[in-house]
Enzyme design. Sequence first.
Site, PDB file in Angstrom:
ATOM      1  N   PHE A 122      23.661  34.989   7.030  1.00  0.00           N
ATOM      2  CA  PHE A 122      24.828  34.250   7.529  1.00  0.00           C
ATOM      3  C   PHE A 122      24.763  32.774   7.186  1.00  0.00           C
ATOM      4  CE2 PHE A 122      24.481  37.894  10.494  1.00  0.00           C
ATOM      5  CZ  PHE A 122      25.534  38.575   9.947  1.00  0.00           C
ATOM      6  N   TRP A 127      32.303  31.581  10.245  1.00  0.00           N
ATOM      7  CA  TRP A 127      30.959  31.039  10.004  1.00  0.00           C
ATOM      8  C   TRP A 127      29.967  32.176   9.763  1.00  0.00           C
ATOM      9  CZ3 TRP A 127      26.162  31.555  12.368  1.00  0.00           C
ATOM     10  CH2 TRP A 127      25.186  30.639  11.981  1.00  0.00           C
ATOM     11  N   HIS A 128      30.160  33.274  10.508  1.00  0.00           N
ATOM     12  CA  HIS A 128      29.212  34.378  10.387  1.00  0.00           C
ATOM     13  C   HIS A 128      29.328  35.125   9.057  1.00  0.00           C
ATOM     14  CE1 HIS A 128      28.382  33.846  14.693  1.00  0.00           C
ATOM     15  NE2 HIS A 128      27.251  34.433  14.405  1.00  0.00           N
ATOM     16  N   GLY A 129      30.509  35.124   8.463  1.00  0.00           N
ATOM     17  CA  GLY A 129      30.597  35.826   7.185  1.00  0.00           C
ATOM     18  C   GLY A 129      31.958  35.689   6.540  1.00  0.00           C
TER      19      GLY A 129
END
Lengths: 476, 353
Positions: free
Chosen positions: A476, A321-323
């Site tokens: 993000f 999800w963050h990257g």
Amino acid sequence: MVFSSYIFIFAFLPIVLVLYYALSKLKSPLYQRAFLIAASLFFYGYYNVMYLLLIVASIVVNYLVCLVIQKGNGATKKIFLAVGVLFNVFLLGYFKYYDFFFENINSVFGTSFAMKNLILPLGISFFTFQQLSFVVSVYKKEEKVANLWDYVLFVTFFPQLVAGPIVLYSEMIPQFMDNSRRYFNSENFSSGLYIFGMGLVKKAVIADTLASFVNNGYGMSNIGLAAGWTISLSYTLQLYFDFSGYSDMAVGLGKMFNIDIPFNFLSPYKSKSISEFWRRWHITLGRALSTYIYIPLGGNRKGQVRTYINLFVTFFVSGLWHGAAWTFVLWGVLHGLFSVIERFIGEQRLQKIPNIVRVAVTFLIVNALWVLFRAESFADAIEVYKGMISFGNINLGQLATVVGTEGGVNLPTVMDCAYIIGLVASLLYVVFGQNNSAFRLEKFLPTKKFAIITAVMFVVALLCLSRESVFIYFNF
Amino acid sequence: MKNKYAKWLFGVLAIVLVLVTILSTVVYIVDPFFQFRVKDDKYLINVRFACGGLIKNYDYDALILGSSMTQNFDMDVFREVQGVNPLHIGIGGLEYEEELELLELAYDAGRADKYFLSAELYMFTGDAKKSRLPQYLLKDDLLSRCRYFLNYEAWFRFIPIDLGLMTLEKLGISRPAAFDSRTSIDDIENWETDFEYGEEVVISNFLSGAYGVSEVGTDNLYEKTTKKMDTYFDSLQLDKGEHVLFFPPYSMLYWASCSDELFDIMLDSKRYYIEKALEKGIKVYDFQTAEFTSDLNNYKDLTHYSGEINDWMTEQFLSDDYLLTNENADDFLSALRVKRNDFLKEKAELFSN
């Protein structure tokens, strides 16, 4: 638009506040809500009008899906739940993971799919996740869909639109519906201004100063011990002050509109374990991941091994999800691994270790893993890690390169070293030795002391705004 | 109770206004970026922050503007040889957009009647760049002034150092020697004594890859470059004073490091530049074929030469030896090709890979 910019602070916010409260003179609250939606969409589309089409499309589809789920039954509900989930996953997947996915396909299968180099629309991870969670909640009958405009306001309310907190429908809509919150309230406004100022200082004064060190540091090679630790600690502090600063500003702005937005950070670096860290860091994301991934997978209800797997999967998703990069995946997986190890050792055994040791170890793990989070490649991360363990090569002089010519001044090396070491040490004292924003907000009183603190925070932040930058979590 | 909070809000506003007034007054008095008055040998100078104020307020009648190739010009030599009162603005890697911004500012200031401008092809080869110059220091409108009074660099970087230097002076303590050249307007960004010169250093830097020719795509390069040159020459306000353009003497290693294709395009672009300049009646000097350009002992890397060469150029501005005319321009361009070929043969071992 970013909160820490002249245009937001001196134009957008004052105009929106004045007009919003002017509209409270009208009997119907609908004008105020409609105005807030229009202002929020303006805020969102300020840099790129095309983003508006995307967010509007996302809102309309999700709203319709929710309506069908709410009114439907049996198979219809399930089908539309699937449609809602797939739509959001596709939207996020297309904009965020398309290149990552095909890059990997190309390298594994030797294919040559073309990359799209799509620019990630602002806040897409946040508003998609927020709506996805709402679709699931409606399916579970935990939430009820109100009218379209309330739903639009829930998604677009500008203080939390771009980088969270990821709020729940049930905690926002009743507040928008509450008539008593329509009118200007100097008490809420005062505390909102105070906490907004605190967030502004965290972002514009502290995080942006550290950003310069971090950017210089991650371009270096042959990093020595002093620079290795300074770079990694600078990023650990930058990320915290940047994101928690943004969240404080969101809480403050909410209060200015008489809306309570939950705090997203509660002194995370004081945590005694990785599990505790995730209850204090980006709290609303942790809450959402727990509710929509960990618990549906069975949480801790299906035996020890399944609990470990569920934890692992949740952190894997968090990383992704963050990257869209393997560095993020590994970062998530390692957080999962440490959580599993903690679970395996057990809280009772961990409690036998002195708290100071637990906090130190947790911080060192988190700090080391942030290196992966920041690095653009594994090679970048390895450079910094090598520096952090190159005990035979302290190389204090390298700190001058980390400081660079920040602000246009090229200071003598000794002054650069003293400056950066002093700054990082002071900020470590702040994160370990000082109370967090939520605590400070509770203690807020309309006294001279708080007036001076608030005014000084604003003026110092104002000085730093001349080097505007964007928030890290916008990426993000 | 509510009244108490309302009073508190007004209190915050009042304190903010008082602080802003104090800060603005201090910036006005100290004036670290010379927006109201110029103080020589007092403040730490960074050319990107100081150039706007200097161009607007310094007492000068000749402006020397260019990249790092101009940073070692000795203003005393310039005064003596040229008989002018010069201001020297040399910005490392000066971009096309920045030069035009500064020229426009200088034209508006109306102080100079002579402009010495370095002619560097790299400025014309790249895509449009964002200016690195703080725009609020180039303008005089109210908003720009507010940004100056309340800006980060002044308050967090320069004013503390400037006040420190002033305090040392008041106490009769001599400031650290490192600050001497950094506070002198004549010596802005002068790096002459900061580096080692010599063939060994140049070749070592070249072979290690520390210095090289920036990669430039050659597709449509000539068209892009000459289009930018057209805009550049259209922007020069020749009625504001005499303009002197000069091609700085890069080492022959620089030209030899360019691919044949790039070199040909550069030469064609240079020809176009010269034609445009001569067409407009502008003086152009070409030092790129000077004898010493093949001797790497005069350099610290591929392009940067020692201060002695800047002094030499200052003198050459009075002679016709390197002055281009419609008649001799092609000879200069051909000479550069010949010198490059000779250098490639002489130092073939450097290019064996």
